[in-house]
Design a protein around this motif. Structure first.
Motif, PDB file in Angstrom:
ATOM      1  N   CYS A 232      -7.407 -16.060  29.462  1.00  0.00           N
ATOM      2  CA  CYS A 232      -8.590 -15.467  30.123  1.00  0.00           C
ATOM      3  C   CYS A 232      -8.961 -14.094  29.579  1.00  0.00           C
ATOM      4  O   CYS A 232     -10.101 -13.659  29.730  1.00  0.00           O
ATOM      5  CB  CYS A 232      -8.387 -15.419  31.631  1.00  0.00           C
ATOM      6  SG  CYS A 232      -7.033 -14.350  32.159  1.00  0.00           S
ATOM      7  N   GLN A 234      -9.574 -13.370  26.710  1.00  0.00           N
ATOM      8  CA  GLN A 234     -10.607 -13.559  25.688  1.00  0.00           C
ATOM      9  C   GLN A 234     -12.019 -13.417  26.258  1.00  0.00           C
ATOM     10  O   GLN A 234     -12.962 -13.141  25.522  1.00  0.00           O
ATOM     11  CB  GLN A 234     -10.425 -14.911  25.006  1.00  0.00           C
ATOM     12  CG  GLN A 234      -9.182 -14.918  24.130  1.00  0.00           C
ATOM     13  CD  GLN A 234      -8.866 -16.267  23.534  1.00  0.00           C
ATOM     14  OE1 GLN A 234      -9.718 -17.135  23.459  1.00  0.00           O
ATOM     15  NE2 GLN A 234      -7.630 -16.452  23.123  1.00  0.00           N
ATOM     16  N   LEU A 235     -12.134 -13.576  27.592  1.00  0.00           N
ATOM     17  CA  LEU A 235     -13.458 -13.380  28.206  1.00  0.00           C
ATOM     18  C   LEU A 235     -13.992 -11.974  27.955  1.00  0.00           C
ATOM     19  O   LEU A 235     -15.203 -11.753  27.892  1.00  0.00           O
ATOM     20  CB  LEU A 235     -13.387 -13.632  29.719  1.00  0.00           C
ATOM     21  CG  LEU A 235     -13.129 -15.070  30.171  1.00  0.00           C
ATOM     22  CD1 LEU A 235     -12.914 -15.109  31.679  1.00  0.00           C
ATOM     23  CD2 LEU A 235     -14.294 -15.980  29.777  1.00  0.00           C
ATOM     24  N   ASN A 237     -14.109 -10.492  25.419  1.00  0.00           N
ATOM     25  CA  ASN A 237     -14.764 -10.418  24.109  1.00  0.00           C
ATOM     26  C   ASN A 237     -16.235 -10.792  24.171  1.00  0.00           C
ATOM     27  O   ASN A 237     -16.872 -10.965  23.126  1.00  0.00           O
ATOM     28  CB  ASN A 237     -14.053 -11.337  23.105  1.00  0.00           C
ATOM     29  CG  ASN A 237     -12.681 -10.815  22.771  1.00  0.00           C
ATOM     30  OD1 ASN A 237     -12.462  -9.609  22.761  1.00  0.00           O
ATOM     31  ND2 ASN A 237     -11.746 -11.714  22.529  1.00  0.00           N
ATOM     32  N   THR A 241     -17.701 -10.796  19.241  1.00  0.00           N
ATOM     33  CA  THR A 241     -17.515 -11.463  17.939  1.00  0.00           C
ATOM     34  C   THR A 241     -18.738 -11.200  17.060  1.00  0.00           C
ATOM     35  O   THR A 241     -18.609 -10.736  15.918  1.00  0.00           O
ATOM     36  CB  THR A 241     -17.294 -12.976  18.147  1.00  0.00           C
ATOM     37  OG1 THR A 241     -16.127 -13.120  18.953  1.00  0.00           O
ATOM     38  CG2 THR A 241     -17.096 -13.705  16.836  1.00  0.00           C
ATOM     39  N   LYS A 314     -10.969 -13.540  16.444  1.00  0.00           N
ATOM     40  CA  LYS A 314     -11.132 -14.685  17.334  1.00  0.00           C
ATOM     41  C   LYS A 314     -11.226 -16.003  16.569  1.00  0.00           C
ATOM     42  O   LYS A 314     -11.303 -17.065  17.155  1.00  0.00           O
ATOM     43  CB  LYS A 314     -12.369 -14.509  18.208  1.00  0.00           C
ATOM     44  CG  LYS A 314     -12.118 -13.741  19.485  1.00  0.00           C
ATOM     45  CD  LYS A 314     -11.939 -12.255  19.305  1.00  0.00           C
ATOM     46  CE  LYS A 314     -13.226 -11.526  19.121  1.00  0.00           C
ATOM     47  NZ  LYS A 314     -13.033 -10.080  18.840  1.00  0.00           N
ATOM     48  N   THR A 321     -14.025 -18.955  18.697  1.00  0.00           N
ATOM     49  CA  THR A 321     -14.380 -19.046  20.117  1.00  0.00           C
ATOM     50  C   THR A 321     -15.373 -17.952  20.465  1.00  0.00           C
ATOM     51  O   THR A 321     -15.099 -16.768  20.254  1.00  0.00           O
ATOM     52  CB  THR A 321     -13.109 -18.915  20.987  1.00  0.00           C
ATOM     53  OG1 THR A 321     -12.222 -19.973  20.618  1.00  0.00           O
ATOM     54  CG2 THR A 321     -13.440 -19.029  22.464  1.00  0.00           C
ATOM     55  N   ILE A 323     -17.624 -16.263  23.604  1.00  0.00           N
ATOM     56  CA  ILE A 323     -17.690 -16.207  25.064  1.00  0.00           C
ATOM     57  C   ILE A 323     -19.167 -16.283  25.454  1.00  0.00           C
ATOM     58  O   ILE A 323     -19.987 -15.511  24.948  1.00  0.00           O
ATOM     59  CB  ILE A 323     -17.038 -14.912  25.602  1.00  0.00           C
ATOM     60  CG1 ILE A 323     -15.605 -14.786  25.066  1.00  0.00           C
ATOM     61  CG2 ILE A 323     -17.071 -14.880  27.133  1.00  0.00           C
ATOM     62  CD1 ILE A 323     -14.685 -15.951  25.384  1.00  0.00           C
ATOM     63  N   CYS A 331     -18.781 -16.502  32.932  1.00  0.00           N
ATOM     64  CA  CYS A 331     -18.701 -16.710  31.479  1.00  0.00           C
ATOM     65  C   CYS A 331     -17.541 -17.643  31.145  1.00  0.00           C
ATOM     66  O   CYS A 331     -16.528 -17.659  31.842  1.00  0.00           O
ATOM     67  CB  CYS A 331     -18.486 -15.373  30.771  1.00  0.00           C
ATOM     68  SG  CYS A 331     -19.982 -14.388  30.714  1.00  0.00           S
ATOM     69  N   LYS A 332     -17.711 -18.399  30.076  1.00  0.00           N
ATOM     70  CA  LYS A 332     -16.658 -19.331  29.659  1.00  0.00           C
ATOM     71  C   LYS A 332     -16.545 -19.308  28.126  1.00  0.00           C
ATOM     72  O   LYS A 332     -17.532 -19.025  27.440  1.00  0.00           O
ATOM     73  CB  LYS A 332     -17.011 -20.762  30.077  1.00  0.00           C
ATOM     74  CG  LYS A 332     -16.983 -20.978  31.578  1.00  0.00           C
ATOM     75  CD  LYS A 332     -17.322 -22.425  31.921  1.00  0.00           C
ATOM     76  CE  LYS A 332     -17.527 -22.552  33.429  1.00  0.00           C
ATOM     77  NZ  LYS A 332     -18.171 -23.802  33.798  1.00  0.00           N
ATOM     78  N   PRO A 333     -15.353 -19.672  27.617  1.00  0.00           N
ATOM     79  CA  PRO A 333     -15.229 -19.753  26.158  1.00  0.00           C
ATOM     80  C   PRO A 333     -15.886 -21.014  25.608  1.00  0.00           C
ATOM     81  O   PRO A 333     -15.857 -22.058  26.263  1.00  0.00           O
ATOM     82  CB  PRO A 333     -13.706 -19.794  25.944  1.00  0.00           C
ATOM     83  CG  PRO A 333     -13.103 -20.159  27.244  1.00  0.00           C
ATOM     84  CD  PRO A 333     -14.113 -19.946  28.328  1.00  0.00           C
ATOM     85  N   LYS A 335     -15.696 -23.152  22.135  1.00  0.00           N
ATOM     86  CA  LYS A 335     -15.051 -23.276  20.822  1.00  0.00           C
ATOM     87  C   LYS A 335     -15.975 -24.054  19.898  1.00  0.00           C
ATOM     88  O   LYS A 335     -16.383 -25.171  20.235  1.00  0.00           O
ATOM     89  CB  LYS A 335     -13.732 -24.035  21.008  1.00  0.00           C
ATOM     90  CG  LYS A 335     -12.719 -23.758  19.927  1.00  0.00           C
ATOM     91  CD  LYS A 335     -11.502 -24.617  20.142  1.00  0.00           C
ATOM     92  CE  LYS A 335     -10.270 -23.777  20.153  1.00  0.00           C
ATOM     93  NZ  LYS A 335      -9.060 -24.557  20.183  1.00  0.00           N
TER      94      LYS A 335
END
Ligand code: GLY
Length: 349
Positions: A232, A234-235, A237, A241, A314, A321, A323, A331-333, A335
């Motif tokens: 989580c 990573q959210l 980010n 990216t 990332k 990935t 976000i 928010c969700k990742p 891929k």
């Protein structure tokens, strides 16, 4: 004054308040005890706040050395990291000693990295003096320097022993530097807190102590669940990216906060085009960023941005990935394969 506890591999307090730089020495006595200190700062912050910080250290009985870098992202490099490590060694710092990072994200990331690797790890304390560092980079233990190929490509996870955030230091920030931090504040609200997003409408500057505490509380919850950025975390980010690619495309002329603002709008526009985010939320996010003095568009092509985004941390093998907002507060990742990145970015430009 507000205190947020961060429970990671080591636990520590984030203390937020007005005028608390004067109490740095006293707070260090309980957080790290008796030791030698190395104050790391930049030339701009040095002239504004070192005197106040060192007076407090001296009053609490601490002796210190000072290491000053030039202000700006270009200082977050391997040469300065090595220079700081050599300085610590030359001054005979030991494992018992401690680094104080007084400044913004560049100082905090560089000093934290040095603390993480000097003698295989010594303690450090973050004293953020920018909004961006207060709400994000000073908390959670990510440290890094930039490499030629990309931002933050070398670093270690190393948690501070204390974060002391004197909100009075934000009064001397240039408006554009304050705005940079607003991009990260808005990020927290878009990730998982719609009521906070609505509150931000009253103006971030007008309620900054409370807003910093809200952001740090969100970050502490995320770091407690996923300190090492495998899930989580990573959210956090969101917008980063593509944002890092924008910074690099501009040769760092576009600041981190501005690039994150543009990156956030880009992924939100992409989400609208994919049919997963209401268009109204895109306009709300864009308006909020503009109100806080941030840019929301850039002239770089999808091909230019994708080429640099694929050097980002990332990326994992052939996938990357992003976000993506499904709406403000959710928010969700996502891929995607590296080959698809250009077409995804095009949807957001
Ligand atoms: N700045 C993002 C993080 O700390 O994970």
């Amino acid at each position: 004054m507000k205190t947020v506890r961060v429970n990671a591999s080591s636990s520590y307090d984030v203390i937020i308040g007005k005028g608390i730089l004067d109490s740095l020495g006293e707070k260090l006595q309980s957080a790290v005890g008796a030791c030698r200190l190395c104050l790391v700062t930049d030339d701009v912050v040095d002239s504004l706040y070192s005197k106040k910080a060192t007076a407090s250290l001296e009053a609490a009985g601490y002796s210190y050395e000072k290491f000053v870098i030039a202000n700006g992202e270009a200082s977050k490099n391997t040469a300065n990291l090595i220079a700081l490590l050599e300085f610590l060694a030359e001054k005979r710092f030991t494992r018992k000693d401690c680094i104080i990072a007084l400044g913004g994200g560049v100082v905090g990331d560089l000093a934290g990295f040095a603390a993480g690797v000097f003698l295989r790890g010594i303690r450090f304390v973050q004293v953020p003096t920018t909004l961006l560092a207060a709400v994000d980079s000073s908390v959670g233990g990510k440290t890094a320097v930039d490499l030629v190929a990309g931002k933050n490509l070398a670093g270690v996870f190393h948690q501070p022993s204390l974060v002391l955030c004197d909100v009075s230091t934000l009064d001397t920030l240039e408006p554009r530097i304050f705005s940079d931090g607003c991009a990260e504040v808005i990020k927290y609200a878009v990730i998982n807190d719609r009521p906070m997003f609505d509150r931000l409408g009253c103006g971030i500057k007008n309620n900054v102590e409370e807003i910093i505490a809200d952001c740090v509380t969100h970050k502490a919850e995320i770091v407690a669940k996923d300190e090492f950025d495998n899930g989580c975390r990573q959210l956090l980010n969101l917008g980063h990216t593509v944002g890092h690619a924008i910074e690099l495309c501009s040769n760092l002329k576009i600041s981190h906060g501005s690039a994150v603002a543009i990156g956030t709008v880009l992924v939100t526009k992409m989400a609208v085009a994919l049919g997963i985010c209401p268009e109204e939320d895109l306009y709300l996010i864009e308006d909020m960023l503009k109100t806080e003095g941030l840019p929301t568009r850039c002239d770089f092509s999808a091909e230019e941005l994708a080429a640099l985004a694929t050097a980002d941390k990332k990326r994992s093998g052939d996938t990357i990935t992003l976000i993506v907002p499904y709406g403000i507060g959710n928010c969700k990742p996502l891929k995607i394969s590296v080959n698809e990145l250009v077409s995804y970015i095009k949807k957001g430009l």
